[in-house]
Structure formats: C-alpha cells, structure tokens
Design a protein around this motif. Structure first.
Motif, mmCIF file in Angstrom:
data_model
loop_
_atom_site.group_PDB
_atom_site.id
_atom_site.type_symbol
_atom_site.label_atom_id
_atom_site.label_comp_id
_atom_site.label_asym_id
_atom_site.label_seq_id
_atom_site.Cartn_x
_atom_site.Cartn_y
_atom_site.Cartn_z
ATOM 1 N N GLN A 96 31.071 43.571 32.972
ATOM 2 C CA GLN A 96 32.506 43.758 32.804
ATOM 3 C C GLN A 96 33.178 42.393 32.838
ATOM 4 N N LYS A 97 34.173 42.224 31.983
ATOM 5 C CA LYS A 97 35.030 41.056 32.045
ATOM 6 C C LYS A 97 36.255 41.463 32.845
ATOM 7 N N LEU A 98 36.685 40.570 33.733
ATOM 8 C CA LEU A 98 37.865 40.833 34.547
ATOM 9 C C LEU A 98 38.931 39.794 34.248
ATOM 10 N N TYR A 99 40.167 40.262 34.157
ATOM 11 C CA TYR A 99 41.326 39.426 33.873
ATOM 12 C C TYR A 99 42.378 39.691 34.938
ATOM 13 N N VAL A 100 43.072 38.645 35.371
ATOM 14 C CA VAL A 100 44.143 38.764 36.358
ATOM 15 C C VAL A 100 45.355 37.982 35.865
ATOM 16 N N PRO A 101 46.544 38.307 36.377
ATOM 17 C CA PRO A 101 47.724 37.524 35.980
ATOM 18 C C PRO A 101 47.556 36.061 36.392
ATOM 19 N N TYR A 102 48.065 35.173 35.560
ATOM 20 C CA TYR A 102 47.957 33.731 35.815
ATOM 21 C C TYR A 102 48.473 33.367 37.204
ATOM 22 N N LYS A 103 49.565 34.000 37.629
ATOM 23 C CA LYS A 103 50.150 33.669 38.935
ATOM 24 C C LYS A 103 49.214 34.015 40.093
ATOM 25 N N LYS A 104 48.199 34.848 39.863
ATOM 26 C CA LYS A 104 47.238 35.234 40.906
ATOM 27 C C LYS A 104 45.836 34.678 40.644
ATOM 28 N N LEU A 105 45.686 33.894 39.591
ATOM 29 C CA LEU A 105 44.365 33.425 39.186
ATOM 30 C C LEU A 105 43.685 32.584 40.266
ATOM 31 N N LEU A 106 44.378 31.624 40.845
ATOM 32 C CA LEU A 106 43.748 30.779 41.872
ATOM 33 C C LEU A 106 43.317 31.588 43.088
ATOM 34 N N LYS A 107 44.152 32.515 43.518
ATOM 35 C CA LYS A 107 43.800 33.362 44.662
ATOM 36 C C LYS A 107 42.578 34.212 44.326
ATOM 37 N N ALA A 108 42.548 34.775 43.129
ATOM 38 C CA ALA A 108 41.416 35.597 42.713
ATOM 39 C C ALA A 108 40.139 34.770 42.627
ATOM 40 N N GLN A 109 40.241 33.539 42.139
ATOM 41 C CA GLN A 109 39.071 32.657 42.061
ATOM 42 C C GLN A 109 38.525 32.338 43.450
ATOM 43 N N LYS A 110 39.414 32.106 44.408
ATOM 44 C CA LYS A 110 38.976 31.821 45.785
ATOM 45 C C LYS A 110 38.283 33.025 46.396
ATOM 46 N N LEU B 123 39.913 42.710 44.788
ATOM 47 C CA LEU B 123 41.203 42.459 44.130
ATOM 48 C C LEU B 123 42.208 43.539 44.502
ATOM 49 N N THR B 124 41.767 44.775 44.487
ATOM 50 C CA THR B 124 42.643 45.894 44.845
ATOM 51 C C THR B 124 43.110 45.762 46.292
ATOM 52 N N ASP B 125 42.191 45.443 47.207
ATOM 53 C CA ASP B 125 42.535 45.280 48.623
ATOM 54 C C ASP B 125 43.566 44.174 48.840
ATOM 55 N N HIS B 126 43.569 43.162 47.966
ATOM 56 C CA HIS B 126 44.506 42.043 48.091
ATOM 57 C C HIS B 126 45.730 42.191 47.190
ATOM 58 N N GLY B 127 45.880 43.358 46.593
ATOM 59 C CA GLY B 127 47.058 43.626 45.774
ATOM 60 C C GLY B 127 47.119 42.823 44.487
ATOM 61 N N ILE B 128 45.964 42.436 43.969
ATOM 62 C CA ILE B 128 45.923 41.660 42.729
ATOM 63 C C ILE B 128 45.644 42.612 41.564
ATOM 64 N N GLU B 129 46.584 42.680 40.669
ATOM 65 C CA GLU B 129 46.452 43.494 39.469
ATOM 66 C C GLU B 129 45.332 42.912 38.606
ATOM 67 N N PHE B 130 44.634 43.752 37.863
ATOM 68 C CA PHE B 130 43.541 43.277 37.019
ATOM 69 C C PHE B 130 43.388 44.179 35.804
ATOM 70 N N ILE B 131 42.700 43.646 34.824
ATOM 71 C CA ILE B 131 42.260 44.420 33.662
ATOM 72 C C ILE B 131 40.755 44.254 33.608
ATOM 73 N N ARG B 132 40.074 45.347 33.372
ATOM 74 C CA ARG B 132 38.625 45.273 33.204
ATOM 75 C C ARG B 132 38.280 45.622 31.764
#
Length: 100
Positions: free
Chosen positions: A77-91, A50-59
């Motif tokens: 750990q539970k991980l959370y990402v902004p909704y606008k990046k959710l699909l990219k993070a899931q992929k 996530l960090t390498d792809h510039g996706i902000e997260f909360i752990r």
C-alpha cells in the motif's frame, strides 16, 4: 518546495522525479504527499498509528499482477498524508519500522 499533483510528491527540483512533470506548483499545507510504500502488514500498523495520532491519510493499494489474478489482493500500500503533517508522520514511521 514544489508539488506534483500527478504523483502527490514534493521536490526541491524544477520537475517531478517520478513522472517528469514540469508543471509543478508550490506545495500547500493541505496537499496530500507520498509518505511511504509498505507491504500490507506494515502499512496496517502505520495506518493504526496515524489514526491514533489524528493524522489523516489516503491509502492506495499496489497490486501485483500474480496476486491480482489469484485472489484480487494487494501486496503493498502507498500511504499519503497532508503536507502539514508529513514531518510528524515520518517521525512516527521511523519509530516503528525497521530501518532498511
């Protein structure tokens, strides 16, 4: 899509499937949404990706009572990402995690 600000989850239903909250709002692009819960090893790998792809997260560490009593360490750990990046993070997650 509806959003539960208690559980940070999205749903198409009229209430939160996790806590039953009926006071849902429309999800916003910046709302942090649940991505996954993983053991520490896989969570750390995902955090790096996530960090390498510039996706902000909360752990959020998930503590097991036994582990907490013995060493104060989390097991998952539970991980959370902004909704606008959710699909990219899931992929990205599907590419690196073994399928269950």
């Amino acid at each position: 899509m509806h959003y539960c600000d208690r559980c940070l989850c999205i749903t198409e239903g009229e209430f939160c499937p996790l806590c039953g909250n009926r006071n849902l709002t429309a999800v916003q692009a910046s709302d942090f949404c649940f991505l996954t819960e993983q053991d520490d090893i896989w969570a750390e790998l995902l955090i790096e990706i996530l960090t390498d792809h510039g996706i902000e997260f909360i752990r959020q560490p998930v503590y097991d009572a036994r582990m907490c009593a013995e060493a104060g360490n989390s097991e998952h750990q539970k991980l959370y990402v902004p909704y606008k990046k959710l699909l990219k993070a899931q992929k990205l997650m599907q590419e690196v995690l073994p399928s269950e």
